[in-house]
Design a protein around this motif. Sequence first.
Motif, PDB file in Angstrom:
ATOM      1  N   PHE A  73     -18.427  -7.593 -14.037  1.00 37.03           N
ATOM      2  CA  PHE A  73     -19.416  -7.474 -14.755  1.00 37.03           C
ATOM      3  C   PHE A  73     -19.347  -7.711 -16.262  1.00 37.03           C
ATOM      4  N   SER A  74     -18.047  -7.567 -16.773  1.00 42.21           N
ATOM      5  CA  SER A  74     -17.764  -7.736 -18.175  1.00 42.21           C
ATOM      6  C   SER A  74     -17.974  -9.236 -18.633  1.00 42.21           C
ATOM      7  N   HIS A  75     -17.849 -10.235 -17.793  1.00 41.10           N
ATOM      8  CA  HIS A  75     -18.097 -11.886 -17.801  1.00 41.10           C
ATOM      9  C   HIS A  75     -19.588 -11.472 -18.268  1.00 41.10           C
ATOM     10  N   PHE A  76     -20.453 -11.149 -17.382  1.00 43.69           N
ATOM     11  CA  PHE A  76     -21.694 -11.144 -17.864  1.00 43.69           C
ATOM     12  C   PHE A  76     -22.142 -10.537 -18.891  1.00 43.69           C
ATOM     13  N   GLU A 108     -24.424 -11.620 -22.313  1.00 44.53           N
ATOM     14  CA  GLU A 108     -25.698 -10.858 -23.084  1.00 44.53           C
ATOM     15  C   GLU A 108     -25.363 -10.178 -24.143  1.00 44.53           C
ATOM     16  N   MET A 109     -24.183  -9.921 -24.524  1.00 45.87           N
ATOM     17  CA  MET A 109     -23.931  -9.555 -25.968  1.00 45.87           C
ATOM     18  C   MET A 109     -24.088 -10.660 -26.731  1.00 45.87           C
ATOM     19  N   THR A 149     -26.831 -11.475 -29.672  1.00 50.84           N
ATOM     20  CA  THR A 149     -26.743 -11.498 -31.285  1.00 50.84           C
ATOM     21  C   THR A 149     -27.176 -12.707 -31.727  1.00 50.84           C
ATOM     22  N   GLU A 150     -27.795 -13.943 -30.724  1.00 50.93           N
ATOM     23  CA  GLU A 150     -28.402 -15.072 -31.045  1.00 50.93           C
ATOM     24  C   GLU A 150     -27.439 -15.998 -31.213  1.00 50.93           C
ATOM     25  N   PHE A 172     -22.250 -17.428 -20.057  1.00 50.68           N
ATOM     26  CA  PHE A 172     -23.200 -17.321 -18.925  1.00 50.68           C
ATOM     27  C   PHE A 172     -22.572 -18.402 -17.711  1.00 50.68           C
ATOM     28  N   GLU A 173     -22.720 -19.674 -18.017  1.00 53.26           N
ATOM     29  CA  GLU A 173     -22.180 -20.778 -17.223  1.00 53.26           C
ATOM     30  C   GLU A 173     -20.790 -20.525 -16.470  1.00 53.26           C
TER      31      GLU A 173
END
Length: 125
Positions: free
Chosen positions: A23-26, A30-31, A35-36, A45-46
């Motif tokens: 989950f930490s990879h995902f 997301e973080m 933060t754009e 993500f990839e």
Amino acid sequence: MLKAIETFQHPVTDNQTPEYIIFSHFLAGEMLYKTENNDSALLQFEKAISLYENRLEDEIKERIFWALYNTGNINAQIGEEDKALKIFKNLIDSDEGEGSLWKKMSLESYQSLSNKISYENYLNQ
């Protein structure tokens, strides 16, 4: 060098890897996305998708679908609209996730982006 990379990646792709590590990879993606920091988010993500795309656990598959949805949004934001449409279409056409929020949002994003492109094409005639 390749041997070192394989050795480094092995523990995180092992079937016995704890879910919190997966989950930490995902979550990292997301973080970055929130933060754009789109370029880094897209890469994260990839990476997460490629590491865990063959896992069968429902929660991990759900994270993969959300990561794909987010990559579609990022691609739309950076002007890769055709790529974004393809990602959204693949999510919509997926046999999984019937009634899920990511599928509904993919449909909305696909329709919105298609309408935007159609309108821009109309204006450019």
